[in-house]
Write a protein that holds these residues in place. Structure first.
Motif, PDB file in Angstrom:
ATOM      1  N   ARG A  94       2.271  -5.152  -4.087  1.00 33.05           N
ATOM      2  CA  ARG A  94       1.748  -3.868  -4.574  1.00 33.05           C
ATOM      3  C   ARG A  94       2.902  -2.910  -4.885  1.00 33.05           C
ATOM      4  N   ALA A  95       3.926  -2.904  -4.043  1.00 36.43           N
ATOM      5  CA  ALA A  95       5.080  -2.037  -4.286  1.00 36.43           C
ATOM      6  C   ALA A  95       5.808  -2.436  -5.560  1.00 36.43           C
ATOM      7  N   ARG A  96       5.913  -3.737  -5.818  1.00 41.99           N
ATOM      8  CA  ARG A  96       6.589  -4.207  -7.042  1.00 41.99           C
ATOM      9  C   ARG A  96       5.861  -3.775  -8.308  1.00 41.99           C
ATOM     10  N   THR A  97       4.556  -3.662  -8.240  1.00 39.71           N
ATOM     11  CA  THR A  97       3.800  -3.285  -9.435  1.00 39.71           C
ATOM     12  C   THR A  97       3.654  -1.783  -9.599  1.00 39.71           C
ATOM     13  N   ASN A  98       4.014  -1.008  -8.591  1.00 38.78           N
ATOM     14  CA  ASN A  98       3.892   0.443  -8.643  1.00 38.78           C
ATOM     15  C   ASN A  98       5.104   1.013  -9.390  1.00 38.78           C
ATOM     16  N   GLN A  99       4.942   1.313 -10.647  1.00 39.39           N
ATOM     17  CA  GLN A  99       6.049   1.773 -11.491  1.00 39.39           C
ATOM     18  C   GLN A  99       6.423   3.236 -11.266  1.00 39.39           C
ATOM     19  N   THR A 100       5.511   4.051 -10.775  1.00 43.55           N
ATOM     20  CA  THR A 100       5.806   5.479 -10.617  1.00 43.55           C
ATOM     21  C   THR A 100       6.147   5.874  -9.190  1.00 43.55           C
ATOM     22  N   GLY A 101       5.593   5.201  -8.195  1.00 42.75           N
ATOM     23  CA  GLY A 101       5.786   5.614  -6.813  1.00 42.75           C
ATOM     24  C   GLY A 101       6.903   4.904  -6.076  1.00 42.75           C
ATOM     25  N   VAL A 102       7.441   3.838  -6.672  1.00 44.35           N
ATOM     26  CA  VAL A 102       8.464   3.042  -6.001  1.00 44.35           C
ATOM     27  C   VAL A 102       9.708   2.986  -6.868  1.00 44.35           C
ATOM     28  N   GLU A 103      10.855   3.306  -6.272  1.00 41.53           N
ATOM     29  CA  GLU A 103      12.116   3.248  -7.004  1.00 41.53           C
ATOM     30  C   GLU A 103      12.697   1.837  -7.040  1.00 41.53           C
ATOM     31  N   ALA A 104      12.605   1.108  -5.919  1.00 42.78           N
ATOM     32  CA  ALA A 104      13.245  -0.208  -5.861  1.00 42.78           C
ATOM     33  C   ALA A 104      12.551  -1.097  -4.844  1.00 42.78           C
ATOM     34  N   VAL A 105      12.507  -2.391  -5.163  1.00 43.95           N
ATOM     35  CA  VAL A 105      12.059  -3.425  -4.236  1.00 43.95           C
ATOM     36  C   VAL A 105      13.083  -4.554  -4.323  1.00 43.95           C
ATOM     37  N   HIS A 106      13.670  -4.892  -3.190  1.00 38.96           N
ATOM     38  CA  HIS A 106      14.651  -5.976  -3.142  1.00 38.96           C
ATOM     39  C   HIS A 106      14.280  -6.915  -2.009  1.00 38.96           C
ATOM     40  N   VAL A 107      14.535  -8.202  -2.203  1.00 41.94           N
ATOM     41  CA  VAL A 107      14.321  -9.196  -1.154  1.00 41.94           C
ATOM     42  C   VAL A 107      15.626  -9.956  -0.979  1.00 41.94           C
ATOM     43  N   TYR A 108      16.080 -10.036   0.269  1.00 43.69           N
ATOM     44  CA  TYR A 108      17.337 -10.704   0.596  1.00 43.69           C
ATOM     45  C   TYR A 108      17.074 -11.843   1.569  1.00 43.69           C
TER      46      TYR A 108
END
Length: 92
Positions: free
Chosen positions: A36-50
């Motif tokens: 859901r965070a990955r698809t939120n273009q306005t509310g989320v600046e970045a999503v990273h997985v390490y």
């Protein structure tokens, strides 16, 4: 004999320099929230997985979600960090 199992995912939320107590989630819930965070273009600046290991050598995936400054009210800096054991992902 009863056995207790720790939930697969640990979520740490940090706002304005404060880290709140960890929340324990199922793998399915964590995957849904990260997706859901990955698809939120306005509310989320970045999503990273390490991919990494913990101090004991257990393989982990760390998911980092940074929210936009105006997404939450009364705070400008909100970060969610998910610790997901790799075994929990491959056991699905």
């Amino acid at each position: 004999m009863t056995t207790t199992t720790k939930p697969a995912v640990t979520l740490y939320t940090r706002t304005e320099g404060r880290t709140y107590r960890p929340e324990y989630l199922s793998t399915d819930t964590a995957r849904r929230l990260i997706r859901r965070a990955r698809t939120n273009q306005t509310g989320v600046e970045a999503v990273h997985v390490y991919e990494c290991t913990d101090r004991d050598g257990t393989a982990l995936h760390i998911a980092y979600v940074r929210y936009a400054p105006d997404h939450w009210s009364n705070v400008t800096d909100v970060i969610d960090v998910y610790e997901i054991p790799t075994d929990a992902l491959t056991d699905l």
